[in-house]
Design an enzyme around this catalytic site. Structure first.
Site, mmCIF file in Angstrom:
data_model
loop_
_atom_site.group_PDB
_atom_site.id
_atom_site.type_symbol
_atom_site.label_atom_id
_atom_site.label_comp_id
_atom_site.label_asym_id
_atom_site.label_seq_id
_atom_site.Cartn_x
_atom_site.Cartn_y
_atom_site.Cartn_z
ATOM 1 N N CYS A 1 0.838 -1.197 0.000
ATOM 2 C CA CYS A 1 0.000 0.000 0.000
ATOM 3 C C CYS A 1 0.869 1.241 0.000
ATOM 4 C CB CYS A 1 -0.935 0.015 1.208
ATOM 5 S SG CYS A 1 -0.061 0.214 2.790
ATOM 6 N N CYS B 1 3.460 1.670 2.752
ATOM 7 C CA CYS B 1 4.742 0.988 2.557
ATOM 8 C C CYS B 1 5.701 1.879 1.769
ATOM 9 C CB CYS B 1 4.536 -0.328 1.804
ATOM 10 S SG CYS B 1 3.454 -1.519 2.627
ATOM 11 N N ASP C 1 12.322 27.109 -31.852
ATOM 12 C CA ASP C 1 13.504 27.506 -32.599
ATOM 13 C C ASP C 1 13.281 27.058 -34.050
ATOM 14 O OD1 ASP C 1 16.189 28.331 -33.104
ATOM 15 O OD2 ASP C 1 16.797 26.222 -33.014
ATOM 16 N N ASP D 1 20.177 27.499 -27.698
ATOM 17 C CA ASP D 1 18.843 27.398 -27.113
ATOM 18 C C ASP D 1 18.889 27.076 -25.623
ATOM 19 O OD1 ASP D 1 17.509 27.820 -29.574
ATOM 20 O OD2 ASP D 1 17.853 25.717 -30.119
ATOM 21 N N ASP E 1 16.993 22.834 -30.036
ATOM 22 C CA ASP E 1 17.937 21.727 -30.138
ATOM 23 C C ASP E 1 19.389 22.126 -30.011
ATOM 24 O OD1 ASP E 1 18.287 23.032 -32.608
ATOM 25 O OD2 ASP E 1 18.895 21.155 -33.568
#
Length: 818
Positions: free
Chosen positions: A109, A112, A523, A717, A713
């Site tokens: 549960c 735990c 971008d 950036d 990328d």
């Protein structure tokens, strides 16, 4: 004549104990002598872990010091070996800060999970520990200088759980073992429960139609006999879990269940012995059956949701073909082959991958050319043609011709392992709404037990004939299993869906932020465009140089850059390059360096005009271009081209349909950026931006109340990715961009950003539905049970169904198709 006292031997190792020492360990109520603090620590660990039967069944004391530690503790020490850890431990950048994914056995549960997280995070040297309740996996980060992995595993065993490094096959074996155990418990409780119900119906109807007391008493005893196996075997899982929780001073969800079953059985046993009163053996059997049924279906859900992500790790083959003594120029060397286990491969090994075979490990092609199917990893449906010098990913499929590759990455360093780590992180991180649910669940059981106690006292004083039945119903109906399952089941299902489309979250807030985003910023190069920039032409602006020399100078300057433009120039140049000194990168503008004692510059027009004394004609066509110059004059213009991604326009149209604002922020020239913007229908276009300009604009949007998602990328950036509310890095982008991003698009299909948005919306909706249902159930069921309107057997059904509702609701995420 006085006899000397008998020598005292160490209870653990059997060696003599110095009389001056006063070191003991309590074992079965007695203080056992120890010869040193080491034996005391090991012995205490054995007893605390519930392994004290080691002392009961051993036939002799160990002869060697290393045999003092029983086998299970010795095995843990093996996990400290660097060679062993290579298979499942990853480094976080600092060689001493390590991370591991563990399987936990014994989790029943949310309590735990709370207990193990709190216990692990309290250990000196453990930096963080997060546990996913839906798949019982823990992600632990620790400082290897302060604590060893074996110490972490041992500490988990001390509180009554078992942990070992995650392995997909082992995980499936554990799930299958757990499934078989549950089937046995479920079968026993169901089979005997039906028999008990037959006698219960006879006794209930006998109250109306009449039944001899001798028959009624016989039915009580038969029901008792049938209930005892259910209690001792099928229900034992609840009692063991409750005992473990109470021993660790924690009230878990099995505590009220165990109390309800124990009270019902005890009262029934007493009434059976006395020969009068009601018995609830049918309720005990039905409690157990319905509760086990709910857990069995929950186990099936965990197995189903884990298969999607673990399928990634199963992509790699078990066996690889290794070439011995391979030399690229020796045609016969390919015949010297051997089949080896992939786990035995080493860096630098040369492998033969035949058509139709799966690439065994990350590597570089050293001979051959073929189509590589990476669809299961990147989402790219068509094979990608790769040849000598290209990198291949372990788990991809060779579709056409034989390839010879050299292994470059193994174990946790491979692409598949990196993807799996990202998925693990996504499943172990918790959004704010999930953390709120955890906080509620942490004190909910205590409150419910208090309510049950008040209900018991009230009915005992008002109507003693009903207090027992109503108390049992209240205890069982109030178990907050649905509340604990509400968020982890949805998050795990969402992680599986995101893995399928190749959009992997790295931060806890990713799903929530994506669902609430208002502005999407992109971008240009490598994001909205393919990023496969090609050099179309070289326009010379000085008669002192030819095109070959200009290209050689440009390639020398761009040699260390990761930018797509640099790759385009380098791919167009073959042969040796010049050595560059004093190399300096100006992010978003250009590169400068010294070649043959002369300063050279390559970059955009503004960058060149800052360093070159002579003005130059900038009236070339509108294609993207960069310039090469020295301090005196511009030398050449490099004309470049790039194509727009096919999926870019559908993405923009779908975002507009959701009333989202779209932005193109680029460092490229205005006419180039505007051209892309017009093609795609992007609402706002900003060009000629430096990295700090992009970041400034994003902050301006945020100040106006926008929730900004930035996708990029490149190195330039990275600042704006770090500053956006949510950042998405392209999977083929730079490492710096990926490091600062909140999500990584490994498929490189940007339309999946919209699909990820849909998954995020659906996930938060399902979490809210689950939490709403769980709270509504408890608010409705508890008062009904407390006022006597819910029978004990009906309470068990209600509690089980409430858990199944949230699990089935979360599984709706698996039906999303893209």
């Amino acid at each position: 004549m006085n006899k000397s006292a008998a020598p005292i031997h160490c209870f653990h190792c059997g060696l003599p104990v110095d009389k001056s020492l006063n070191i003991f360990v309590e074992y079965q109520g007695e203080n056992k002598p120890m010869c040193c603090y080491g034996c005391q620590a090991v012995s205490q660990a054995i007893i605390d872990s519930g392994m004290d039967e080691f002392y009961r069944y051993r036939t002799s004391n160990p002869e060697k010091p290393e045999e003092i530690v029983p086998e299970f503790l010795q095995q843990l020490k093996a996990y400290d070996s660097t060679s062993v850890q290579k298979k499942f431990v990853s480094s976080t950048g600092d060689e001493n800060i390590l991370e591991v994914s563990l399987i936990l056995e014994g989790i029943t549960c949310a309590a735990c999970v709370w207990l193990n997280e709190k216990h692990l995070n309290s250990l000196d040297g453990v930096i963080s520990a997060n546990i996913n309740y839906s798949n019982h996996r823990a992600r632990v980060t620790w400082d290897n200088n302060k604590i060893q992995l074996s110490d972490i595993l041992e500490s988990i065993s001390r509180i009554g759980y078992l942990a070992h490094p995650f392995d997909p096959d082992e995980h499936q074996r554990i799930l299958e073992k757990e499934r078989k155990q549950q089937i046995r418990r479920l079968g026993l409780s169901g089979l005997l429960g039906m028999q008990i119900m037959i006698f219960a119906v006879a006794m209930y109807t006998g109250e109306w139609w009449g039944i001899e007391e001798s028959f009624k008493q016989s039915f009580r005893w038969i029901s008792l006999a049938l209930t005892i196996p259910v209690l001792l075997f099928a229900s034992s899982v609840f009692f063991k879990s409750a005992y473990r929780d109470l021993r660790n001073m924690r009230v878990g969800m099995d505590v009220p269940v165990s109390l309800g079953i124990a009270i019902a059985f005890s009262a029934s046993l007493l009434n059976t012995v006395q020969g009068s009163g009601e018995v609830y053996f049918d309720s005990v059997a039905m409690f157990t059956f319905f509760l086990l049924s709910a857990r069995y279906f929950e186990l099936g859900t965990r197995k189903q949701t884990s298969e999607a992500t673990e399928a990634l790790l199963n992509l790699k083959p078990v066996i690889a073909t290794r070439l011995r003594n391979y030399h690229e120029t020796a045609s016969s060397s390919i015949d010297d082959q051997e089949s080896v286990a992939v786990s035995e491969l080493e860096l630098g090994d040369t492998l033969l991958v035949r058509p139709g075979e799966v690439v065994p490990a990350d590597g570089t092609i050293i001979d051959g050319s073929s189509g590589i199917n990476e669809s299961l990893i990147t989402g790219e449906s068509l094979p990608v043609t790769k040849s000598k010098g290209d990198a291949v990913i372990g788990g991809s499929t060779n579709t056409e011709n034989p390839l010879i590759i050299q292994v470059s990455k193994l174990g946790e360093d491979t692409v598949l392992s990196s993807i799996q780590r990202l998925i693990d992180e996504a499943q172990h991180t918790k959004p704010a709404i999930a953390k709120l649910a955890d906080r509620i669940a942490s004190w909910f059981v205590t409150v419910l037990l208090s309510i049950a106690a008040i209900v018991a006292y009230y009915w005992y004083t008002v109507d003693p004939s009903q207090w027992l039945e109503i108390t049992i119903a209240t205890l069982v109906v109030s178990c907050p299993c649905a509340l604990s399952l509400a968020t982890p089941t949805a998050i795990t299902a969402a992680s599986g869906q995101l893995a399928r489309i190749g959009l992997l979250p790295k931060r806890a807030h990713a799903l929530e932020t994506l669902a609430h985003a208002t502005d999407f910023v992109f971008d240009k190069t490598g994001t909205l465009t393919e990023g496969r920039i090609e050099l179309e032409d070289i326009i010379l602006t000085s008669g002192d140089f030819d095109k070959e020399t200009a290209l050689m100078l440009a390639a020398s300057l761009e040699m260390s850059s990761e930018h797509p433009i640099a790759r385009a120039i380098l791919s167009a140049r073959e042969g040796e390059l010049k050595t560059v000194k004093e190399l300096t990168h100006t992010t978003g503008q250009g590169i400068q360096g010294v070649i043959d004692d002369k300063h050279w510059y390559i970059g955009n027009a503004d960058f060149i005009q800052q360093h070159c004394r002579d003005a130059f004609d900038d009236s070339a066509d509108t294609a993207s271009r960069i310039y090469l110059a020295n301090e005196k004059q511009n030398i050449a213009i490099f004309v470049l081209s790039d194509s727009v991604r096919n999926e870019a326009r559908p993405l923009i149209e779908q975002l507009h349909a959701e009333n989202k604002n779209t932005w193109l922020m680029s460092g490229d020239r205005a006419e180039n950026a505007q051209s892309i913007s017009d093609q795609l229908g992007i609402q706002h276009c900003l060009a000629d931006l430096k990295p700090e300009d992009k970041l400034s604009k994003v902050k301006q949007l945020q100040q106006q109340g926008a929730i900004v998602v930035m996708t990029g990328d490149g190195v330039n950036d990275a600042p704006v990715l770090a500053g956006a509310d949510l950042s998405i890095a392209m999977g083929k982008g730079t490492q710096l961009a990926a490091a600062t991003a909140d999500m990584i698009l490994i498929s490189n299909n940007i339309e999946h950003i919209y699909h990820g948005y849909q998954i995020a919306i659906k996930t938060l909706s399902i979490i809210k539905q689950n939490l709403g249902w769980a709270l509504l159930y408890n608010v409705t069921a508890i008062p009904a049970a407390a006022t006597g309107y819910v029978e004990p057997w009906l309470a068990a059904i209600g509690m089980s169904l409430s858990s199944l509702v949230v699990v089935i609701n979360a599984l709706r995420l698996n039906r999303l198709k893209y």
